[in-house]
Design an enzyme around this catalytic site. Structure first.
Site, mmCIF file in Angstrom:
data_model
loop_
_atom_site.group_PDB
_atom_site.id
_atom_site.type_symbol
_atom_site.label_atom_id
_atom_site.label_comp_id
_atom_site.label_asym_id
_atom_site.label_seq_id
_atom_site.Cartn_x
_atom_site.Cartn_y
_atom_site.Cartn_z
ATOM 1 N N ARG A 74 7.296 -2.632 -2.830
ATOM 2 C CA ARG A 74 5.857 -2.594 -3.074
ATOM 3 C C ARG A 74 5.362 -3.991 -2.686
ATOM 4 O O ARG A 74 5.741 -4.962 -3.317
ATOM 5 C CB ARG A 74 5.579 -2.256 -4.537
ATOM 6 C CG ARG A 74 6.053 -0.842 -4.893
ATOM 7 C CD ARG A 74 5.536 -0.384 -6.228
ATOM 8 N NE ARG A 74 5.803 1.035 -6.424
ATOM 9 C CZ ARG A 74 6.794 1.514 -7.182
ATOM 10 N NH1 ARG A 74 7.569 0.710 -7.858
ATOM 11 N NH2 ARG A 74 6.976 2.820 -7.294
ATOM 12 N N ASP A 131 2.546 14.123 -6.190
ATOM 13 C CA ASP A 131 1.193 13.784 -6.661
ATOM 14 C C ASP A 131 0.220 13.491 -5.527
ATOM 15 O O ASP A 131 -0.791 12.830 -5.731
ATOM 16 C CB ASP A 131 1.262 12.582 -7.610
ATOM 17 C CG ASP A 131 1.816 11.332 -6.929
ATOM 18 O OD1 ASP A 131 2.365 11.438 -5.810
ATOM 19 O OD2 ASP A 131 1.702 10.246 -7.516
HETATM 20 P P1 ADP Z 1 3.179 4.779 -3.321
HETATM 21 O O1 ADP Z 1 3.157 4.664 -1.851
HETATM 22 O O2 ADP Z 1 4.437 5.401 -3.838
HETATM 23 O O3 ADP Z 1 1.907 5.382 -3.885
HETATM 24 P P2 ADP Z 1 2.273 2.141 -4.165
HETATM 25 O O4 ADP Z 1 0.963 2.584 -4.701
HETATM 26 O O5 ADP Z 1 3.058 1.135 -4.947
HETATM 27 O O6 ADP Z 1 3.304 3.307 -3.917
HETATM 28 O O7 ADP Z 1 1.990 1.548 -2.704
HETATM 29 C C1 ADP Z 1 3.061 1.112 -1.884
HETATM 30 C C2 ADP Z 1 2.618 -0.054 -1.043
HETATM 31 O O8 ADP Z 1 1.588 0.360 -0.136
HETATM 32 C C3 ADP Z 1 1.998 -1.204 -1.798
HETATM 33 O O9 ADP Z 1 2.940 -2.049 -2.383
HETATM 34 C C4 ADP Z 1 1.274 -1.922 -0.668
HETATM 35 O O10 ADP Z 1 2.175 -2.631 0.154
HETATM 36 C C5 ADP Z 1 0.728 -0.751 0.135
HETATM 37 N N1 ADP Z 1 -0.637 -0.447 -0.311
HETATM 38 C C6 ADP Z 1 -1.036 0.211 -1.422
HETATM 39 N N2 ADP Z 1 -2.379 0.261 -1.527
HETATM 40 C C7 ADP Z 1 -2.857 -0.404 -0.448
HETATM 41 C C8 ADP Z 1 -4.172 -0.726 0.031
HETATM 42 N N3 ADP Z 1 -5.265 -0.341 -0.630
HETATM 43 N N4 ADP Z 1 -4.266 -1.419 1.172
HETATM 44 C C9 ADP Z 1 -3.166 -1.810 1.854
HETATM 45 N N5 ADP Z 1 -1.906 -1.555 1.450
HETATM 46 C C10 ADP Z 1 -1.742 -0.853 0.327
HETATM 47 O O1 F6P Z 2 6.528 7.252 -7.979
HETATM 48 C C1 F6P Z 2 7.848 7.476 -8.370
HETATM 49 C C2 F6P Z 2 8.097 6.929 -9.750
HETATM 50 O O2 F6P Z 2 9.463 7.144 -10.065
HETATM 51 C C3 F6P Z 2 7.193 7.473 -10.851
HETATM 52 O O3 F6P Z 2 7.593 8.756 -11.290
HETATM 53 C C4 F6P Z 2 7.312 6.406 -11.889
HETATM 54 O O4 F6P Z 2 6.129 6.347 -12.670
HETATM 55 C C5 F6P Z 2 7.458 5.138 -11.075
HETATM 56 O O5 F6P Z 2 7.856 5.538 -9.775
HETATM 57 C C6 F6P Z 2 8.457 4.161 -11.620
HETATM 58 O O6 F6P Z 2 8.390 3.029 -10.841
HETATM 59 P P1 F6P Z 2 9.485 1.875 -10.816
HETATM 60 O O7 F6P Z 2 10.405 2.161 -9.701
HETATM 61 O O8 F6P Z 2 8.679 0.650 -10.552
HETATM 62 O O9 F6P Z 2 10.175 1.865 -12.137
#
Ligand code: ADP
Ligand code: F6P
Length: 322
Positions: A74, A131
């Site tokens: 992330r 989701d």
């Molecule tokens: P997921 O993709 O599982 O929803 P996250 O919400 O943690 O997981 O997002 C993963 C990564 O995507 C973030 O750590 C960041 O690098 C990038 N990201 C998320 N939101 C944004 C945004 N609004 N603009 C640019 N990059 C983003």
């Molecule tokens: O998005 C996958 C997930 O496993 C969710 O179900 C949970 O809320 C979260 O990621 C946990 O995140 P982490 O890897 O930071 O513990």
């Protein structure tokens, strides 16, 4: 004609099946005459120059592995415009014209930003949570649920032996899909999800009492992570009904393990679709499953959609776990 160069990365929480998607991108890209780079640790790899050219054998023997061979991260830094510009510049310096981003909707926001900075991106839904509003299915969901039902079945063995109530929290962030399907598949007496308003007396206590009347002596309650509070619920059940209760948070066990057939196949289909879009010079799309078919949507349209919880399936669960 100049050889097209693309890259693939995994971002956000890992999910079983991500490797199968990476493999599909690499193999179908090379099969179309492209060069394909693997980017390590999500968007961080584009910021640190941590990439490697892949060949057909780079992705051998990964289809059955959990996790992601490209690692994931992330990246807070990538949320900044300056970082997005820098990542796009790095791609240009390597001749990379398109990137396949395997992850959740946060990762898709990143893909949209990188497309706006000039590099075509395609999102592939990879998360155990299911989701993502625009897609009926996300890679990893099936494996996570199959792991969860194995774990809950084991918990039931011991709950049954002690005439106890077991309360099990499953993952899903703010989404109740893992809880709903796992709850049905394990015959849970009650299922609590964030999408359905609940009342502990009506939706847990009364349901236990009603099944006690017909001879049931042990109980499994499945609770979504978005509801939480399983320790408190166990204490409340003990105090209110005099039944011994135990809480278990399944946690990251649900994220690992060898992907199921469904995850391997859907990941392969989605990875292939992503490359075929990039090959046509198309970006800013998300590969999705709709009506059981693999297709694609504009990323803005996809990110604006609202998730619809399957209330009918919830109703079915409530009417048969009695
Ligand atoms: P997921 O993709 O599982 O929803 P996250 O919400 O943690 O997981 O997002 C993963 C990564 O995507 C973030 O750590 C960041 O690098 C990038 N990201 C998320 N939101 C944004 C945004 N609004 N603009 C640019 N990059 C983003
Ligand atoms: O998005 C996958 C997930 O496993 C969710 O179900 C949970 O809320 C979260 O990621 C946990 O995140 P982490 O890897 O930071 O513990």
């Amino acid at each position: 004609m100049e050889q097209k160069t693309i890259a693939v990365l995994t971002s956000g929480g890992d999910a079983p099946g991500m490797n199968a998607a990476v493999r599909a991108v690499v193999r179908s890209g090379i099969n179309r005459g492209m060069r394909v780079f693997g980017v390590y640790r999500g968007y961080n790899g584009l910021l640190n120059g941590d990439i490697q050219e892949m060949n057909l054998r780079s992705v051998s023997e990964i289809i059955g592995n959990g996790g992601t061979m490209l690692y994931t991260a992330r990246s807070e830094e990538f949320k900044k415009k300056e970082a997005q510009e820098r990542a796009a510049e790095f791609c240009r310096s390597q001749g990379i014209s398109g990137v396949v981003v395997i992850g959740g909707d946060g990762s898709f926001r990143g893909a949209r930003a990188l497309t706006n900075a000039g590099i075509n991106c395609i999102g592939v839904p990879g998360t155990i949570d299911n989701d993502i509003a625009c897609s009926e299915y996300t890679v990893g969901f099936d494996t996570a649920m199959n792991t969860a039902i194995q774990m809950v079945d084991r918990i039931r063995d011991t709950a049954q032996s002690h005439d106890r109530c077991s309360i099990v929290e499953v993952m899903g962030r703010r989404c109740g899909d893992i809880a709903l399907q796992t709850g049905i598949a394990t015959g849970a007496t009650a299922i609590l999800v964030p999408e359905v308003e609940y009342n502990i007396e009506r939706d847990v206590i009364s349901r236990i009492i009603n099944t006690q009347k017909t001879g049931k002596k042990h109980f499994v309650i499945v609770v979504a992570e978005g509801v939480g509070g399983v320790e408190d619920l166990a204490k409340y059940i003990e105090h209110r009904l005099g039944i011994e209760a135990r809480a278990t948070v399944l946690g990251h066990v649900q994220r690992g393990g060898s992907p199921t057939l469904r995850d391997r196949v859907v990941a392969s289909q989605m990875g292939y679709e992503a490359v075929s879009l990039l090959d046509r010079g198309i970006g800013n799309r998300v590969v999705v499953m709709r009506d059981g078919k693999i297709t694609n949507l504009d990323i803005n349209e996809a990110l604006d959609m609202e998730r619809v919880f399957d209330k009918h399936l919830y109703k079915i669960a409530m009417s048969i776990s009695i």
